[in-house]
Write an enzyme that holds these catalytic residues in place. Sequence first.
Site, mmCIF file in Angstrom:
data_model
loop_
_atom_site.group_PDB
_atom_site.id
_atom_site.type_symbol
_atom_site.label_atom_id
_atom_site.label_comp_id
_atom_site.label_asym_id
_atom_site.label_seq_id
_atom_site.Cartn_x
_atom_site.Cartn_y
_atom_site.Cartn_z
ATOM 1 N N GLY A 40 12.312 132.223 42.103
ATOM 2 C CA GLY A 40 12.346 133.671 42.035
ATOM 3 C C GLY A 40 12.575 134.322 43.371
ATOM 4 N N THR A 41 12.738 133.502 44.415
ATOM 5 C CA THR A 41 12.880 134.016 45.777
ATOM 6 C C THR A 41 14.323 134.296 46.171
ATOM 7 O OG1 THR A 41 12.757 131.706 46.468
ATOM 8 C CG2 THR A 41 10.749 133.010 46.673
ATOM 9 N N ARG A 95 17.244 135.924 61.684
ATOM 10 C CA ARG A 95 18.357 136.523 60.945
ATOM 11 C C ARG A 95 17.954 136.687 59.481
ATOM 12 N NH1 ARG A 95 22.456 133.591 62.489
ATOM 13 N NH2 ARG A 95 23.693 135.207 63.504
ATOM 14 N N LYS A 146 13.945 132.642 59.713
ATOM 15 C CA LYS A 146 12.541 132.263 59.558
ATOM 16 C C LYS A 146 12.069 132.720 58.177
ATOM 17 C CE LYS A 146 11.387 133.113 64.459
ATOM 18 N NZ LYS A 146 10.569 133.966 65.357
ATOM 19 N N GLY A 155 8.441 136.081 53.328
ATOM 20 C CA GLY A 155 7.581 136.562 52.257
ATOM 21 C C GLY A 155 6.103 136.400 52.553
ATOM 22 N N GLU A 156 5.729 135.260 53.106
ATOM 23 C CA GLU A 156 4.318 135.026 53.393
ATOM 24 C C GLU A 156 3.845 135.793 54.625
ATOM 25 O OE1 GLU A 156 3.094 130.762 51.755
ATOM 26 O OE2 GLU A 156 4.748 130.625 53.160
#
Length: 806
Positions: A492-493, A686, A759, A762-763
């Site tokens: 889902g990412t 980026r 990098k 989300g976390e």
Amino acid sequence: MALFTSEPTKQMTMDSAVDSLLANTKSKLVGSDVSRVEGALKVSGQARYSAEVQLDNQAYGVLVGATIAKGTVTEIDSSALDDMDGIIKVVTDGERFLRNSQQGTKEVAPTQGAKEVFYHGQPIAVVIAESFEAARAGAHALVVEYKDDSDNAVLDFNNALNDAHDVNEKEGSDKNNEQGDPDKALENAAITIDHIYQTPSQNAAAMEPHATVAVWEGEHLTLYTANQMIASCKKQVADALGMDTKNVQLIARYVGGGFGSKLGIAPELVAAAIAAKEIERPVSIVMTRPQVMSATVRRSNTRQRVAIGANQAGIIDSIIHESTSSNLPDEAFFEPSALSTHYLYRGDNRRVKYQMVDTNQTLSGSMRAPGEAVGQIALECALDELAEKVGIDPIELRRQNEPDEDPSQQVPFSTRKLVECMDTAAKQFGWSERPKKPASRLEGDWWIGMGMAAASRGNSLQPSEARVTLKKDADAKYGVKAVVETDMTDIGTGSYTVFSQVTADMLGLPLEDVEMVLGDSDLPPASGSGGSFGAASAGSSICLACEKLREQLASTVGLYSDTMQLHEGRVQEAGVHAPSVSDALKEAGSKAAAHIKARINEKTGKAAEATQAQYDFDNDNSYTLADILSHYEEQKLVAKGKIKPGKNGDNYRQASFGANFAEVAVHRVTGEVRVRRMTGAFAAGRILNQKTATSQCYGGMVFGIGSALMEKLIFDKRDGRLCNRDLAEYHVPVNADVPQLEVILVEEDDSYTNPMHIKGIGETAISGAAAAIANAVYNAVGIRVYDFPITLDKLLDQLPDEPASA
């Protein structure tokens, strides 16, 4: 004339800074806000998830969980099922059934054995039937007898703190560390903060439940399953069932969220495989929501002590972060709460220490931003309190405690844009309007407050491989199509989308002419999705495979790869080649290889390689990729890419940084907390896709709302039963809880990370989000809460009556 084709590979180990070809491609899909390429399939129901797989003669299974906290299964009586319609068999396997799920990246089976019970809900059997409904009825009717030892189970974390033991650092993702004399420095500090913070157990609550469809063809086992890391899960399956990995295939084309809960294999997978073998039919097992929450993975609860010593100006000299978490007996995972404490702020005297309590509750493991998500609640709330004691703005306190290098390892940061993130978000948020004194702004019946917190999440790289095929295709816009193959998953990412963007830019093709084949363990093994390293690792292997294809094309047409531009299906010359020693060596090697290839062709009768003379790039001439590919065998080129972590991981502190800002309203009578708005600014190298990256940050910030205000697993202290084991009782933020969210992506380029300079993001967004809300609550009503989540009962008896004087 046909050219000789092979599968050459470009490998890279990140031992130094590297340039990125993505900076020089004429196409600029990378970085844009491309919508998901698989989006239409998902919203139309055509994207098939594991539970939706339908095979001929398929049977259905429902797991049966233990109803005691500790003990032994003495008998399983299935006689009540004898006259039930549709029941096929009750399958048990006391030795091979999984007791626990497996952690991420592990390559061996998790703990097995269903005879001995270690937690309420532990799978001990599975009922197989012709339909799910029949299997469910059979599971309810099954009678299990136990030798109950629940009186000796450990069900109260706080009562068991005296039995806390050292952690297994070799198996963990962080280590104990001490520098200087933090206790003495704390004692001598002019200003100190020293508090205990408690965070509860949480569940990932992914939309898709754990599910597996197992089918055997002879000795070959195919598993359609919901897993985040296919390559390592394949090895776990083989180990659990005593098989050769070549006979195991996992397929997970689409995964409906995981957040860490699907990093390793779970009990339903092995049960489905064993049952399918026994009845000689495909078997589907979909865990119910209560089973997912009771018998897979939880985020551990924690007890954290954060102590900070600073001088009168707020310069930190001592920082102590001691954390205790819980897990099942003999399990090594511990919540690495102090991961970012090692490097987030300065301080010559430091200690990070971990302990663990053994409890008879659901396995604890990685959940989104393991460590930082809960550790930064404690650290960032402590920083806010320190700023108040010093009497300076929380941003200024953090600014003056910026370290020049990682203070725990004395290595430089690859990049660090924390201050820029704080300043950018503060300006956009309107931080200057923050009430300077707590409980000083009352609007109607609502106290209003603002808070902020820094965010950081370590960046890493994992070994990954990919194959890219460039081939002629009459249906493609420019007559050429690229096919990318890797076992990387999309949870889902946006994997399908961002990898398509990278490939399209690198090979000069439109997005619709890139075919992404993911989620099959028969494909080249990638890192999988997790740890914020999926896009960087798998994406880098794809990028390297594309680079190898470019090198092959350049060699064919007589250009250097750095002077060749691929755009809109054509090849042309661009720029001036800058030769280097490595270029000379490569050229010599190429000439030698060409000589050997010519000898082989001569002996085997293959046509000679096309000469470079047929391509003339003077006067801005260009040639179609389709024409060039027509000279190769099968009219295609194939290349692989392999990426591995290297010295950069040790020689530089790599992390993504950010800052979360929140405004809350607290009801003056009820104590209800509402988040009114949030702004986050994040720097993560980026950005591959503005839209998907922003969505990931939205998700992280929503996770922060849940962590701050509502999420908490509640275990019955009598029998260990999980009380709130569904989405009706385990509260997660819904639309009414989530305000306007604003995300700012701060530009950054980090050449030490990988060949794409990206990098994880989300976390990073979840890290510090809950602390920003907690700090805003304090600013609103003057109450600091150290036991999360911040529910109204923790505020009611302390709510102010009137606004404080300015």
